[in-house]
Design an enzyme around this catalytic site. Structure first.
Site, short mmCIF file in Angstrom:
data_model
loop_
_atom_site.label_atom_id
_atom_site.label_comp_id
_atom_site.label_asym_id
_atom_site.label_seq_id
_atom_site.Cartn_x
_atom_site.Cartn_y
_atom_site.Cartn_z
N LYS A 76 -1.43 -7.88 -4.73
CA LYS A 76 -2.28 -6.70 -4.48
C LYS A 76 -1.41 -5.45 -4.35
O LYS A 76 -0.50 -5.41 -3.50
CB LYS A 76 -3.12 -6.87 -3.20
N ARG B 136 -11.32 1.44 -9.53
CA ARG B 136 -12.23 0.53 -8.82
C ARG B 136 -13.35 0.05 -9.74
O ARG B 136 -13.74 -1.11 -9.72
CB ARG B 136 -12.80 1.23 -7.58
N HIS C 43 0.84 -1.21 0.00
CA HIS C 43 0.00 0.00 0.00
C HIS C 43 0.87 1.25 0.00
O HIS C 43 1.82 1.33 0.78
CB HIS C 43 -0.90 0.02 1.24
N GLY D 225 -35.13 24.71 -16.43
CA GLY D 225 -33.77 24.27 -16.74
C GLY D 225 -33.67 22.76 -16.87
O GLY D 225 -32.74 22.24 -17.48
N LYS E 155 -14.81 23.61 -19.78
CA LYS E 155 -15.54 23.80 -21.03
C LYS E 155 -14.77 24.67 -22.03
O LYS E 155 -14.89 24.48 -23.23
CB LYS E 155 -16.91 24.43 -20.75
N GLY F 185 -20.63 30.42 -19.31
CA GLY F 185 -20.77 29.35 -20.31
C GLY F 185 -22.18 29.22 -20.83
O GLY F 185 -22.41 29.20 -22.05
N ASN G 199 -25.51 41.41 -17.57
CA ASN G 199 -24.63 40.62 -16.70
C ASN G 199 -24.13 41.47 -15.54
O ASN G 199 -23.98 42.68 -15.67
CB ASN G 199 -23.44 40.09 -17.51
N SER H 212 -12.99 1.20 4.19
CA SER H 212 -11.70 0.77 4.72
C SER H 212 -10.55 1.46 4.00
O SER H 212 -9.40 1.31 4.37
CB SER H 212 -11.56 -0.75 4.61
N SER I 57 -22.50 15.48 -9.32
CA SER I 57 -23.20 15.35 -10.60
C SER I 57 -24.10 14.12 -10.67
O SER I 57 -23.73 13.04 -10.20
CB SER I 57 -22.18 15.26 -11.74
N TYR J 52 -31.51 24.36 -12.79
CA TYR J 52 -32.44 23.21 -12.74
C TYR J 52 -32.56 22.58 -11.36
O TYR J 52 -33.28 21.61 -11.18
CB TYR J 52 -32.08 22.15 -13.79
N ASP K 119 -25.24 22.09 -24.91
CA ASP K 119 -25.96 23.02 -24.02
C ASP K 119 -26.82 23.97 -24.85
O ASP K 119 -27.96 24.23 -24.52
CB ASP K 119 -24.98 23.86 -23.21
P1 NAP Z 1 -20.50 30.36 -15.22
O1 NAP Z 1 -19.80 30.22 -16.51
O2 NAP Z 1 -19.73 30.32 -13.95
O3 NAP Z 1 -21.30 31.77 -15.25
C1 NAP Z 1 -22.01 32.22 -14.12
C2 NAP Z 1 -22.85 33.44 -14.50
O4 NAP Z 1 -23.66 33.75 -13.37
C3 NAP Z 1 -22.02 34.67 -14.81
O5 NAP Z 1 -22.66 35.46 -15.77
C4 NAP Z 1 -22.01 35.39 -13.44
O6 NAP Z 1 -21.81 36.78 -13.54
C5 NAP Z 1 -23.39 35.11 -12.97
N1 NAP Z 1 -23.53 35.18 -11.53
C6 NAP Z 1 -23.01 34.34 -10.61
N2 NAP Z 1 -23.37 34.73 -9.38
C7 NAP Z 1 -24.10 35.86 -9.52
C8 NAP Z 1 -24.74 36.74 -8.61
N3 NAP Z 1 -24.67 36.54 -7.29
N4 NAP Z 1 -25.42 37.79 -9.10
C9 NAP Z 1 -25.49 38.00 -10.43
N5 NAP Z 1 -24.91 37.21 -11.35
C10 NAP Z 1 -24.22 36.16 -10.90
O7 NAP Z 1 -21.64 29.27 -15.05
P2 NAP Z 1 -22.53 28.58 -16.21
O8 NAP Z 1 -21.92 27.30 -16.61
O9 NAP Z 1 -22.80 29.59 -17.26
O10 NAP Z 1 -23.85 28.21 -15.40
C11 NAP Z 1 -24.80 29.21 -15.04
C12 NAP Z 1 -26.05 28.52 -14.52
O11 NAP Z 1 -26.62 27.72 -15.56
C13 NAP Z 1 -25.77 27.55 -13.36
O12 NAP Z 1 -26.81 27.65 -12.42
C14 NAP Z 1 -25.80 26.18 -14.02
O13 NAP Z 1 -26.24 25.18 -13.12
C15 NAP Z 1 -26.84 26.40 -15.10
N6 NAP Z 1 -26.64 25.45 -16.22
C16 NAP Z 1 -27.69 24.64 -16.47
C17 NAP Z 1 -27.58 23.73 -17.49
C18 NAP Z 1 -28.75 22.83 -17.77
O14 NAP Z 1 -28.56 21.80 -18.41
N7 NAP Z 1 -29.92 23.20 -17.35
C19 NAP Z 1 -26.41 23.62 -18.26
C20 NAP Z 1 -25.35 24.50 -17.97
C21 NAP Z 1 -25.49 25.43 -16.93
P3 NAP Z 1 -20.31 37.41 -13.56
O15 NAP Z 1 -19.85 37.32 -14.99
O16 NAP Z 1 -20.52 38.79 -13.09
O17 NAP Z 1 -19.49 36.58 -12.63
#
Ligand code: NAP
Length: 509
Positions: free
Chosen positions: A149, A187, A122, A475, A293, A367, A387, A208, A244, A454, A330
């Protein structure tokens, strides 16, 4: 066949007996009785009770603290207990490489034929180089092990590949496992690489070693009884990844169409080195999530053009010629969900998208915001981006030929009727479910409100939009549709089992 071994780490004989029964009921093939966990262990009294009526074949281990176990006494007492276990008919005994010679002389040729000797090593710090691992395996073989092992620790997910390499070349049965969350792959994929056994725990309190999945996960989610040398490896590379639900979703769907693949959570640190290390055709497709991404664009040889303009990839496919192709499901998921939400004449199957000519206000420039803004533009919509960080709104708006807004301006922004709002910020996401990107009174300016968030399924934004009489799109729709797109890429075009995906998404989101 790789055996599924359940470690028993109870503090009492009774607890171990109950856990052995649970291991058999859960579908384990054998139990590892960790004598060093039993408080006040008395071999002559406890061993017969543990072994008599044990519902599964047993491996007995009495791990000393110098090898990561709990036993603090001397080797002679330990060896005597292991010898007694052999005399009582145990199927396997584990002895550490450091004292294997000594133990074998202690047994002086009296090991019962039925009992197989596992000689183990180990490393709780790291995973040595391939050469060092191969040398270690050779030393374990040379000492007279029936089964080798080796357990090491992954500092990076790429470390696991070295274990796979030695496993496939090992001439005797081998257990090769890499501890920690980054080593999970070792695993689950033990049956693919010929591992003699893999460990599955009963629940998180009965571990363990670090990184052990549960028996249930191994059998029900990863379906290890059906993993073999030809099984393709898929997975979500992200950091963090534990939370996830994609492994549950994709594995259940792959199983439902009998596609020979397993989908793993892959805790990564560097996407490029991951893809370079796991470059065999069997590692055939990956989902990418935060923070990979954007890096994924650089890593791919070819790209779906919209994914390239978005600058983010959430799906990577390794083609048979080895080339990596990047997609972004997406934007397809979000846009098709919004198109269906708009509904009516000209819905998504028509030649012209119902988004064409509409004003889409995208809140968020990360994203998801980029995916929706580019996707909407692609469909002929006019795009406005709001934004929190205004500069990012400007940059995305410029890229899609749209207009930028400050978040605060949303309250009064109403240039026309019939607008569509898409939230692509994390506002409102669990656990901060009170968050929302726009005051309720401004929601009546919109025809349709979409929320990428979502979890929860009905966010504050959607609830308030519904109260204003606005059509809402969840979502979860985007989540299901992006996953359907990925599934079809992973399987080379097999139609995704939509209703099963919806059922699983509803259960876990
Ligand atoms: P990301 O790239 O980190 O972008 C986050 C975004 O949210 C940015 O525009 C950020 O603004 C803004 N933000 C974060 N906190 C904030 C606050 N307190 N007040 C105002 N704006 C705020 O994340 P992402 O991948 O784009 O994901 C964004 C959301 O989409 C998440 O909730 C994720 O779960 C959801 N999503 C859902 C799916 C689906 O399949 N339904 C797929 C992808 C993502 P700044 O630029 O100012 O930081």
């Amino acid at each position: 066949m790789t055996l599924l071994c359940v470690p028993l780490v109870g503090r009492t004989v009774e607890e171990m007996q109950a856990d052995a029964a649970a291991a058999a009921a859960a579908g384990g093939d054998l139990v590892e009785i960790r004598l060093d966990f039993i408080e006040g262990f008395r071999p002559r009294e406890h061993l017969p009770r543990l072994l008599r009526g044990c519902p599964l074949p047993a491996l007995v281990t009495y791990r000393p603290n110098w090898e990561g176990g709990q036993y603090e006494g001397d080797d002679t007492a330990r060896f005597e207990a292991l010898r007694l276990a052999m005399e009582l008919g145990v199927d396997y005994v584990d002895i550490e490489l450091k004292v294997a010679d000594k133990f074998i002389s202690f047994m002086s040729g009296n090991k019962p034929e039925k009992c197989q000797l596992i000689v183990s090593s180990h490393n709780y710090e790291y995973t040595p180089s391939s050469e060092e691992l191969a040398n270690l395996v050779a030393r374990i073989q040379a000492v007279g092990a029936d089964i080798v092992k080796v357990a090491t620790t992954a500092k990076d997910i790429v470390d696991v590949s070295r274990m796979f390499q030695v496993m496939v070349h090992c001439q005797v049965p081998m257990i090769g496992l890499v501890m920690s969350e980054r080593g999970l792959m070792s695993r689950v994929l033990a049956p693919k690489f010929g591992g003699y056994l893999t460990f599955g725990i009963l629940n998180a309190t009965k571990t363990s070693a670090s990184g052990q999945p549960t028996v249930n996960e191994l059998l029900d989610i990863y379906n290890i009884r059906h993993i073999g040398p030809d099984t393709k490896v898929l997975g979500l590379i992200a950091n963090p990844v534990k939370q996830s639900k994609s492994p549950i979703l994709h594995n259940k769907c792959l199983q439902s169409v009998r596609y020979n693949a397993v989908y793993l959570p892959l805790l990564g640190d560097n996407l490029a080195s991951f893809l370079e290390t796991y470059s065999s055709p069997d590692f055939s497709g990956f989902s990418c999530s935060l923070p990979f991404k954007v890096d994924a664009v650089q890593c791919c040889d070819e790209h779906d053009p919209v994914a390239k303009s978005i600058g983010a990839i959430n799906t990577i496919i390794r083609r048979p010629d080895g080339k990596l192709v990047g997609y972004n499901t997406d934007y397809i998921g979000a846009i098709s969900a919004i198109e269906d939400g708009i509904g009516g004449p000209g819905s998504k199957d028509a030649a012209i998208s119902p988004l064409a000519g509409r004003l889409v206000v995208v809140v968020g420039a990360g994203g998801a915001g980029k995916a929706i803004a580019y996707g909407a533009k692609e469909k002929g919509a006019r795009v406005v981006v709001a934004n929190r960080t205004y500069e990012k709104a400007v940059s995305l708006a410029n890229a899609v030929g749209g207009q930028a807004l400050r978040l605060a301006d949303l309250e009064t922004f109403r240039p026309e009727e019939g607008m569509i709002l898409a939230n692509a910020t994390s506002l409102g996401m669990y656990p901060n479910v009170d968050g929302t990107p726009i005051p309720k009174k401004a929601l009546s300016f919109y025809d349709v409100v979409f929320d990428a968030v979502y979890a929860p399924k009905v966010t504050r934004l959607l609830r308030e939009a519904g109260e204003c009489g606005v059509k809402v799109v969840s979502g979860v729709e985007m989540f299901v549709r992006q996953a359907m797109g990925q599934f079809e890429h992973f399987t080379g075009g097999i139609e995704a089992p939509e209703s099963l995906m919806r059922e699983i998404a509803a259960k876990y989101t």
